[in-house]
Motif scaffolding. Structure first.
Motif, PDB file in Angstrom:
ATOM      1  N   ASP A  61      19.482   3.779   1.058  1.00  0.00           N
ATOM      2  CA  ASP A  61      19.617   2.671   2.002  1.00  0.00           C
ATOM      3  C   ASP A  61      18.748   1.492   1.581  1.00  0.00           C
ATOM      4  N   TRP A  62      19.136   0.299   2.051  1.00  0.00           N
ATOM      5  CA  TRP A  62      18.322  -0.890   1.834  1.00  0.00           C
ATOM      6  C   TRP A  62      16.931  -0.678   2.438  1.00  0.00           C
ATOM      7  N   GLY A  63      15.910  -0.978   1.662  1.00  0.00           N
ATOM      8  CA  GLY A  63      14.529  -0.829   2.127  1.00  0.00           C
ATOM      9  C   GLY A  63      13.768   0.227   1.367  1.00  0.00           C
ATOM     10  N   SER A  64      14.478   1.118   0.678  1.00  0.00           N
ATOM     11  CA  SER A  64      13.783   2.185  -0.056  1.00  0.00           C
ATOM     12  C   SER A  64      12.984   1.619  -1.231  1.00  0.00           C
ATOM     13  N   GLU A  65      13.476   0.535  -1.847  1.00  0.00           N
ATOM     14  CA  GLU A  65      12.752  -0.048  -2.988  1.00  0.00           C
ATOM     15  C   GLU A  65      11.402  -0.580  -2.549  1.00  0.00           C
ATOM     16  N   GLN A  66      11.321  -1.144  -1.339  1.00  0.00           N
ATOM     17  CA  GLN A  66      10.029  -1.633  -0.864  1.00  0.00           C
ATOM     18  C   GLN A  66       9.048  -0.479  -0.687  1.00  0.00           C
ATOM     19  N   VAL A  67       9.528   0.649  -0.203  1.00  0.00           N
ATOM     20  CA  VAL A  67       8.676   1.834  -0.083  1.00  0.00           C
ATOM     21  C   VAL A  67       8.143   2.220  -1.454  1.00  0.00           C
ATOM     22  N   MET A  68       9.042   2.236  -2.445  1.00  0.00           N
ATOM     23  CA  MET A  68       8.642   2.626  -3.788  1.00  0.00           C
ATOM     24  C   MET A  68       7.670   1.627  -4.387  1.00  0.00           C
ATOM     25  N   SER A  69       7.901   0.339  -4.159  1.00  0.00           N
ATOM     26  CA  SER A  69       6.987  -0.692  -4.641  1.00  0.00           C
ATOM     27  C   SER A  69       5.600  -0.504  -4.031  1.00  0.00           C
ATOM     28  N   ASN A  70       5.561  -0.203  -2.732  1.00  0.00           N
ATOM     29  CA  ASN A  70       4.284   0.041  -2.061  1.00  0.00           C
ATOM     30  C   ASN A  70       3.556   1.235  -2.661  1.00  0.00           C
ATOM     31  N   ILE A  71       4.315   2.271  -2.998  1.00  0.00           N
ATOM     32  CA  ILE A  71       3.726   3.456  -3.612  1.00  0.00           C
ATOM     33  C   ILE A  71       3.146   3.109  -4.980  1.00  0.00           C
ATOM     34  N   VAL A  72       3.903   2.349  -5.756  1.00  0.00           N
ATOM     35  CA  VAL A  72       3.438   1.975  -7.088  1.00  0.00           C
ATOM     36  C   VAL A  72       2.118   1.213  -7.002  1.00  0.00           C
ATOM     37  N   VAL A  73       2.080   0.166  -6.178  1.00  0.00           N
ATOM     38  CA  VAL A  73       0.868  -0.650  -6.055  1.00  0.00           C
ATOM     39  C   VAL A  73      -0.323   0.183  -5.602  1.00  0.00           C
ATOM     40  N   ALA A  74      -0.098   1.028  -4.607  1.00  0.00           N
ATOM     41  CA  ALA A  74      -1.200   1.804  -4.034  1.00  0.00           C
ATOM     42  C   ALA A  74      -1.788   2.805  -5.016  1.00  0.00           C
ATOM     43  N   ASN A  75      -1.026   3.181  -6.032  1.00  0.00           N
ATOM     44  CA  ASN A  75      -1.502   4.197  -6.975  1.00  0.00           C
ATOM     45  C   ASN A  75      -1.899   3.627  -8.334  1.00  0.00           C
ATOM     46  N   ILE A  76      -1.957   2.317  -8.433  1.00  0.00           N
ATOM     47  CA  ILE A  76      -2.538   1.679  -9.611  1.00  0.00           C
ATOM     48  C   ILE A  76      -4.050   1.795  -9.507  1.00  0.00           C
ATOM     49  N   ASN A  77      -4.698   1.993 -10.623  1.00  0.00           N
ATOM     50  CA  ASN A  77      -6.131   2.296 -10.639  1.00  0.00           C
ATOM     51  C   ASN A  77      -6.966   1.297  -9.850  1.00  0.00           C
ATOM     52  N   LYS A  78      -6.696  -0.002 -10.052  1.00  0.00           N
ATOM     53  CA  LYS A  78      -7.399  -1.047  -9.305  1.00  0.00           C
ATOM     54  C   LYS A  78      -6.365  -1.811  -8.494  1.00  0.00           C
ATOM     55  N   SER A  79      -6.461  -1.738  -7.178  1.00  0.00           N
ATOM     56  CA  SER A  79      -5.473  -2.408  -6.331  1.00  0.00           C
ATOM     57  C   SER A  79      -6.100  -2.796  -4.999  1.00  0.00           C
ATOM     58  N   SER A  80      -5.494  -3.787  -4.343  1.00  0.00           N
ATOM     59  CA  SER A  80      -6.039  -4.250  -3.072  1.00  0.00           C
ATOM     60  C   SER A  80      -4.953  -4.906  -2.225  1.00  0.00           C
ATOM     61  N   VAL A  81      -5.256  -5.074  -0.937  1.00  0.00           N
ATOM     62  CA  VAL A  81      -4.370  -5.771  -0.006  1.00  0.00           C
ATOM     63  C   VAL A  81      -4.930  -7.172   0.203  1.00  0.00           C
ATOM     64  N   LEU A  82      -4.093  -8.183   0.051  1.00  0.00           N
ATOM     65  CA  LEU A  82      -4.553  -9.549   0.262  1.00  0.00           C
ATOM     66  C   LEU A  82      -4.948  -9.752   1.722  1.00  0.00           C
ATOM     67  N   PRO A  83      -5.971 -10.571   1.978  1.00  0.00           N
ATOM     68  CA  PRO A  83      -6.443 -10.752   3.360  1.00  0.00           C
ATOM     69  C   PRO A  83      -5.366 -11.327   4.273  1.00  0.00           C
ATOM     70  N   HIS A  84      -5.215 -10.711   5.401  1.00  0.00           N
ATOM     71  CA  HIS A  84      -4.215 -11.081   6.409  1.00  0.00           C
ATOM     72  C   HIS A  84      -4.930 -11.695   7.604  1.00  0.00           C
ATOM     73  N   PRO A  85      -4.460 -12.789   8.175  1.00  0.00           N
ATOM     74  CA  PRO A  85      -3.196 -13.490   7.956  1.00  0.00           C
ATOM     75  C   PRO A  85      -3.284 -14.677   6.993  1.00  0.00           C
ATOM     76  N   LYS A  86      -4.288 -14.674   6.105  1.00  0.00           N
ATOM     77  CA  LYS A  86      -4.324 -15.723   5.082  1.00  0.00           C
ATOM     78  C   LYS A  86      -3.052 -15.655   4.247  1.00  0.00           C
ATOM     79  N   TYR A  87      -2.595 -14.430   4.033  1.00  0.00           N
ATOM     80  CA  TYR A  87      -1.317 -14.153   3.379  1.00  0.00           C
ATOM     81  C   TYR A  87      -0.512 -13.325   4.373  1.00  0.00           C
ATOM     82  N   CYS A  88       0.617 -13.830   4.838  1.00  0.00           N
ATOM     83  CA  CYS A  88       1.329 -13.118   5.902  1.00  0.00           C
ATOM     84  C   CYS A  88       2.798 -13.509   5.939  1.00  0.00           C
ATOM     85  N   ASP A  89       3.552 -12.843   6.817  1.00  0.00           N
ATOM     86  CA  ASP A  89       4.940 -13.259   7.022  1.00  0.00           C
ATOM     87  C   ASP A  89       4.978 -14.308   8.129  1.00  0.00           C
TER      88      ASP A  89
END
Length: 300
Positions: A236-264
């Motif tokens: 279904d549509w949306g599974s790629e975003q889940v996979m992208s989130n998994i990829v980013v979270a399991n990279i050795n050095k990773s972070s979440v940009l400050p919210h809501p400085k970066y937001c929808d």
């Protein structure tokens, strides 16, 4: 049918209001460092992407732009893109299709990133994004070869996958018709190596992947494990975003940009927000997007 008509009218109004983007300078390479922007693009979003890439590269120096053609770009689109982005490389989505993963739904985009990340720090930039002013956190993540993702709430961090899974199972009532992201997250606990994995509820629309940070083999492995649990729902549509989130979270050095400085666009905070992802539900609902684009064009 009514939605499609309304969307077409909204886009026509937006295009008329923001057509001055065509009179702004082209996107040029402003660094010798291996930094690239990648996006999956369709015909109706060409104008939006020109706004997104020009506003972003005013703040961040890059060497290359990679556009994955979803199959709808016209010859005129290609000529327009090459004129405004002389450093562009345009590839067809089917070049990155993998029979071991779902097809469509942006999966070719993620697999293209897996290909280009061998050479570049790759920034996935959706066409419906807008950079308003300086974004030092992104520059810092690139300089330190750290992955990043735009988050969902304030003070968000990358967390163990099983913690996310437990939270979803506790707080969300799920049915077979539930969104694939919720179903996938709720069932993470069934992945055999879940204790060694991380996750982040981020947005694939703006994500940074350091050079040599992951391979398509990781994508295939995790995707197949989740498909074994969810079956066809994983397509279904949306599974790629889940996979992208998994990829980013399991990279050795990773972070979440400050919210809501970066937001929808549902969480904009005047005076604080510098980067916005204009998701479908509010893209053309008010005049905010259009008005901000006009300001950005003047600055360009």
């Amino acid at each position: 049918m009514f939605y499609q008509l309304r969307d077409k009218l909204n886009r026509l109004n937006f295009s008329f209001a923001c057509k001055k983007i065509y009179g702004t300078p082209p996107v040029l390479a402003k660094t010798d460092e291996p930094i690239a922007v990648l996006t999956l693009l369709q015909h109706k979003d060409v104008l939006l992407f020109l706004i997104a890439i020009k506003s972003f590269t005013k703040q961040v120096a890059i060497r290359k732009v990679i556009i994955i053609n979803d199959g709808t770009l016209t010859q005129n689109d290609l000529e327009t893109l090459k004129k405004h982005i002389p450093i562009v490389e345009i590839r067809d989505a089917n070049e990155f299709s993998n029979n071991a993963c779902p097809k469509g739904g942006c999966w070719e985009r993620l697999l293209a990133i897996a290909h280009y990340v061998k050479e570049y720090y790759v920034i996935q930039l959706d066409s419906d994004t807008l950079t308003l002013s300086e974004i030092p956190e992104v520059k810092q993540q690139i300089a330190t070869q750290t992955a990043f993702v735009i988050g969902t709430w304030d003070n968000q961090t990358i967390e163990p996958m099983n913690i996310c899974s437990e939270r979803v199972r506790k707080n969300v009532t799920l049915t077979p018709e539930s969104h694939v992201q919720m179903l996938a997250e709720a069932n993470f606990n069934k992945i055999d190596n879940v204790d060694s994995l991380n996750y982040v509820r981020g947005c694939a629309g703006f994500t940074g992947f350091p050079k040599d940070s992951f391979a398509d083999s990781f994508v295939v492995e995790i995707s197949q494990k989740i498909e074994n649990i969810l079956g066809k729902k994983w397509h279904d549509w949306g599974s790629e975003q889940v996979m992208s989130n998994i990829v980013v979270a399991n990279i050795n050095k990773s972070s979440v940009l400050p919210h809501p400085k970066y937001c929808d666009c549902t969480k904009i905070k005047t005076g604080t927000t510098r980067f916005i992802h204009f998701i479908g539900e509010c893209r053309f609902k008010s005049g905010i997007y259009q008005n901000l684009v006009r300001e950005v064009i003047i600055d360009l």
